[in-house]
Design a protein around this motif. Sequence first.
Motif, PDB file in Angstrom:
ATOM      1  N   ALA A  47      -4.753  -1.644   1.828  1.00 13.46           N
ATOM      2  CA  ALA A  47      -3.642  -1.702   1.004  1.00 13.46           C
ATOM      3  C   ALA A  47      -2.852  -0.479   0.885  1.00 13.46           C
ATOM      4  O   ALA A  47      -1.694  -0.445   1.430  1.00 13.46           O
ATOM      5  N   ALA A  48      -3.665   0.617   0.818  1.00  7.04           N
ATOM      6  CA  ALA A  48      -3.278   2.074   0.698  1.00  7.04           C
ATOM      7  C   ALA A  48      -2.585   2.402   1.996  1.00  7.04           C
ATOM      8  O   ALA A  48      -1.720   3.111   1.959  1.00  7.04           O
ATOM      9  N   MET A  49      -3.004   1.757   3.096  1.00  8.09           N
ATOM     10  CA  MET A  49      -2.387   2.180   4.491  1.00  8.09           C
ATOM     11  C   MET A  49      -1.105   1.846   4.758  1.00  8.09           C
ATOM     12  O   MET A  49      -0.100   2.230   5.369  1.00  8.09           O
ATOM     13  N   LEU A  50      -0.892   0.696   3.859  1.00  9.30           N
ATOM     14  CA  LEU A  50       0.234  -0.017   3.992  1.00  9.30           C
ATOM     15  C   LEU A  50       1.432   0.448   3.002  1.00  9.30           C
ATOM     16  O   LEU A  50       2.657   0.493   3.321  1.00  9.30           O
ATOM     17  N   VAL A  51       0.975   0.676   1.883  1.00 10.54           N
ATOM     18  CA  VAL A  51       1.972   1.074   0.950  1.00 10.54           C
ATOM     19  C   VAL A  51       1.975   2.401   0.133  1.00 10.54           C
ATOM     20  O   VAL A  51       2.518   2.765  -0.886  1.00 10.54           O
ATOM     21  N   GLY A  52       0.930   3.362   0.869  1.00 11.58           N
ATOM     22  CA  GLY A  52       0.713   4.637   0.275  1.00 11.58           C
ATOM     23  C   GLY A  52      -0.095   4.333  -1.044  1.00 11.58           C
ATOM     24  O   GLY A  52      -0.242   3.319  -1.514  1.00 11.58           O
ATOM     25  N   ASP A  53      -0.865   5.554  -1.490  1.00 16.37           N
ATOM     26  CA  ASP A  53      -1.503   5.546  -2.478  1.00 16.37           C
ATOM     27  C   ASP A  53      -1.384   6.639  -3.796  1.00 16.37           C
ATOM     28  O   ASP A  53      -2.332   6.871  -4.396  1.00 16.37           O
ATOM     29  N   GLU A  54      -0.283   6.929  -3.742  1.00 17.28           N
ATOM     30  CA  GLU A  54       0.101   7.940  -4.947  1.00 17.28           C
ATOM     31  C   GLU A  54       0.094   6.945  -5.995  1.00 17.28           C
ATOM     32  O   GLU A  54       0.652   6.008  -6.276  1.00 17.28           O
ATOM     33  N   GLU A  55      -0.404   7.477  -7.159  1.00 16.29           N
ATOM     34  CA  GLU A  55      -0.409   6.866  -8.618  1.00 16.29           C
ATOM     35  C   GLU A  55       1.039   6.559  -9.018  1.00 16.29           C
ATOM     36  O   GLU A  55       1.864   7.483  -8.906  1.00 16.29           O
ATOM     37  N   GLY A  56       1.426   5.239  -9.348  1.00 15.83           N
ATOM     38  CA  GLY A  56       2.457   4.999  -9.933  1.00 15.83           C
ATOM     39  C   GLY A  56       3.376   4.302  -8.719  1.00 15.83           C
ATOM     40  O   GLY A  56       4.383   3.666  -8.985  1.00 15.83           O
ATOM     41  N   GLU A  57       3.394   4.937  -7.539  1.00 14.58           N
ATOM     42  CA  GLU A  57       4.294   4.609  -6.483  1.00 14.58           C
ATOM     43  C   GLU A  57       3.874   3.232  -5.924  1.00 14.58           C
ATOM     44  O   GLU A  57       4.951   2.824  -5.482  1.00 14.58           O
ATOM     45  N   ASP A  58       2.577   2.790  -5.868  1.00  8.76           N
ATOM     46  CA  ASP A  58       2.268   1.648  -5.221  1.00  8.76           C
ATOM     47  C   ASP A  58       2.998   0.229  -5.545  1.00  8.76           C
ATOM     48  O   ASP A  58       3.402  -0.367  -4.661  1.00  8.76           O
ATOM     49  N   LEU A  59       3.342   0.334  -6.727  1.00  9.48           N
ATOM     50  CA  LEU A  59       3.837  -1.020  -7.213  1.00  9.48           C
ATOM     51  C   LEU A  59       5.347  -1.265  -6.529  1.00  9.48           C
ATOM     52  O   LEU A  59       5.718  -2.297  -6.155  1.00  9.48           O
ATOM     53  N   ALA A  60       5.998  -0.191  -6.645  1.00 11.12           N
ATOM     54  CA  ALA A  60       7.218  -0.201  -6.255  1.00 11.12           C
ATOM     55  C   ALA A  60       7.493  -0.304  -4.585  1.00 11.12           C
ATOM     56  O   ALA A  60       8.238  -1.240  -4.048  1.00 11.12           O
ATOM     57  N   GLU A  61       6.650   0.404  -4.028  1.00 14.30           N
ATOM     58  CA  GLU A  61       6.395   0.344  -2.758  1.00 14.30           C
ATOM     59  C   GLU A  61       5.803  -1.075  -2.146  1.00 14.30           C
ATOM     60  O   GLU A  61       6.537  -1.502  -1.221  1.00 14.30           O
ATOM     61  N   ILE A  62       5.152  -1.675  -2.797  1.00 15.02           N
ATOM     62  CA  ILE A  62       4.617  -3.314  -2.499  1.00 15.02           C
ATOM     63  C   ILE A  62       5.895  -4.157  -2.737  1.00 15.02           C
ATOM     64  O   ILE A  62       6.062  -4.618  -1.924  1.00 15.02           O
ATOM     65  N   GLY A  63       6.634  -3.861  -3.590  1.00 19.39           N
ATOM     66  CA  GLY A  63       8.035  -4.501  -4.020  1.00 19.39           C
ATOM     67  C   GLY A  63       9.056  -4.585  -2.594  1.00 19.39           C
ATOM     68  O   GLY A  63       9.438  -5.257  -1.984  1.00 19.39           O
ATOM     69  N   ARG A  64       9.059  -2.980  -2.156  1.00 24.30           N
ATOM     70  CA  ARG A  64       9.942  -2.895  -1.026  1.00 24.30           C
ATOM     71  C   ARG A  64       9.406  -3.567   0.251  1.00 24.30           C
ATOM     72  O   ARG A  64       9.840  -4.114   1.045  1.00 24.30           O
ATOM     73  N   LEU A  65       7.968  -3.483   0.463  1.00 19.31           N
ATOM     74  CA  LEU A  65       7.262  -3.906   1.656  1.00 19.31           C
ATOM     75  C   LEU A  65       7.541  -5.651   1.772  1.00 19.31           C
ATOM     76  O   LEU A  65       8.219  -6.043   2.678  1.00 19.31           O
ATOM     77  N   PHE A  66       7.416  -6.190   0.771  1.00 20.50           N
ATOM     78  CA  PHE A  66       7.538  -7.592   0.654  1.00 20.50           C
ATOM     79  C   PHE A  66       9.214  -7.997   0.765  1.00 20.50           C
ATOM     80  O   PHE A  66       9.521  -8.859   1.566  1.00 20.50           O
ATOM     81  N   ALA A  67       9.939  -6.981   0.153  1.00 20.47           N
ATOM     82  CA  ALA A  67      11.477  -7.221   0.444  1.00 20.47           C
ATOM     83  C   ALA A  67      11.725  -7.294   2.086  1.00 20.47           C
ATOM     84  O   ALA A  67      12.485  -8.161   2.508  1.00 20.47           O
ATOM     85  N   ARG A  68      11.220  -6.151   2.812  1.00 18.46           N
ATOM     86  CA  ARG A  68      11.262  -6.158   3.991  1.00 18.46           C
ATOM     87  C   ARG A  68      11.016  -7.221   4.965  1.00 18.46           C
ATOM     88  O   ARG A  68      11.472  -7.670   5.924  1.00 18.46           O
ATOM     89  N   LEU A  69       9.588  -7.566   4.650  1.00 18.64           N
ATOM     90  CA  LEU A  69       9.004  -8.811   5.381  1.00 18.64           C
ATOM     91  C   LEU A  69       9.693  -9.948   5.114  1.00 18.64           C
ATOM     92  O   LEU A  69       9.978 -10.964   6.113  1.00 18.64           O
TER      93      LEU A  69
END
Lengths: 222, 222
Positions: free
Chosen positions: A183-205
Motif C-alpha cells: 500500500a505504501a508503494m502506491l500512496v506513500g507512507d508519511e504519517e498522516g499523508e496516507d489517508l488523503a493520498e488514498i482518497g486522491r488515488l481512488f478519485a483518479r482511478l
Amino acid sequence: MTDSAPAPGVVDLLGVLAYAELTAFLRMAEDAALLAPSLTDRAALGDLAAMEYGHFRMLRDRLASLGADPEEAMAPFVDAIDAWHAQTKPRDWHEALVKAYVGTGVAGDFYREIARRAEPAIRGLVDEVLADESRSEFAVERVRTAIEADPRLSGRLALWARRMVGEALSQGQRLAAARPELAAMLVGDEEGEDLAEIGRLFARLTEEHGKRMAAIGLTPGP
Amino acid sequence: MTDSAPAPGVVDLLGVLAYAELTAFLRMAEDAALLAPSLTDRAALGDLAAMEYGHFRMLRDRLASLGADPEEAMAPFVDAIDAWHAQTKPRDWHEALVKAYVGTGVAGDFYREIARRAEPAIRGLVDEVLADESRSEFAVERVRTAIEADPRLSGRLALWARRMVGEALSQGQRLAAARPELAAMLVGDEEGEDLAEIGRLFARLTEEHGKRMAAIGLTPGP
C-alpha cells in the motif's frame, strides 16, 4: 543478473502484478475459446491474452533479476485475484469484452500510479506495459456496435462493469490491509499523508474508469 | 503486401495450421489455469501456450499477405480440430503435459513435412516455428520425474498418448479426404505415387512419435 536489494514493497508490487497478468492471460484465453462468436473475434481476444502473457514475463524476469523467487512473490496474491475472477466470470461475449477492456484499463491505471513514484529501473518496465495498452481498443468498437444494435445491452453491461470494479476495490482493500508495504508503494507512507493520498488515488482511478465507460458507450457509474 | 496467387492447397495448409495453433494456445492456457499444481508450472505451460499464439499470428499474417481471409481459411478445419480437443481433454496435470509435448511434437513433424516440398516463402515461416520447438522440453523433465516417483503412471500416460495420436490420425484422414489439395501438399499428387508416399509419411510420423514417447519415459505404442 542480481541488482541490489529491492526497496520494501517492490517484490510485493511486482508479485501482485505478475500474478494478475498471468491470470488475465489464462482467463482471457478461456473466454476467447468459450465465448467468441467468430474466429476473428477469438483471435482478437487471443491477441490481448498473449499481450498479458508478455507483461507477465517481463514482471517475472524483473523479480528474478532482483533475486526474488517469482512463485513466492506471487503466492500471497493468489486468493484475492482468483476470487475476483471467480466473481467476475463473463456469461457472454459482450461481458468478456467489457471485462477485457475494463481490466486492461484498470491495470494500466495501476501501472501509471506505480510510475509516479517508482525507481527508474521499474519505470522502464511500466513504459513497456503502457505502450501495449491501445490493443484493447478493439473491444470498444465491438461493444459500441452491439449497443447500437440493441440499446438494452447498455444497462446490463454498465451494471456488469460496476460490479467488476466494486469487486476489485474490495479485493484491493483486503490486500492493502494485509500488505502495508505494498500500500505504501502506491500512496506513500508519511504519517498522516496516507489517508488523503488514498482518497486522491481512488478519485483518479474512478475518473479514468468513468472515461472508459463513456468511451465504450456505457454511462459511468454514480 | 499481396504476393502473387498462392499454389492450390497453400491457403488450406496455412488455414489448418493457423486454427490448430490458435486452438492449441487457448486450450493450453485453459489447462494451465485449471490443472497446474504450482504457479511455476502454470507459468511454464503458459509460456508454451503463448508460443503457440506467436505461431498463429505468423500464419495469420502470411494468409493475409497472400490475399486470403484468415477466418475463411480456418473455417473448414474448425470441426475436426475442435473434435480432437473435445476427445483429448486432459483430466490431470500429467495428461496436460503429455498432450502439450506430444501435440507440439506432432505439429513440429507436420511443419517439417511441409518444409520438404514448400516454396521458399513458406519455408521461412516453418523455420521460425521449428526454432521454438525446444520450449516444450520442460514437459519431458516433469513427466519423467513423476513416473520415477510413481511407475504406475507410465501405463496410463502411454495409453493417453496413443489415444491422442489415434484421434489425430482419424481426424487427419477425414480432412485429407475432404480436402484433396491439402493432402497433395503433403504427399505429392502424381498418379500412383500418392499411396506409397502416404505410407512413408505415416512411417516418419510414427517413428518421430515413438522417439518422443521414449524421451518422455513412456514405452512407444505397438
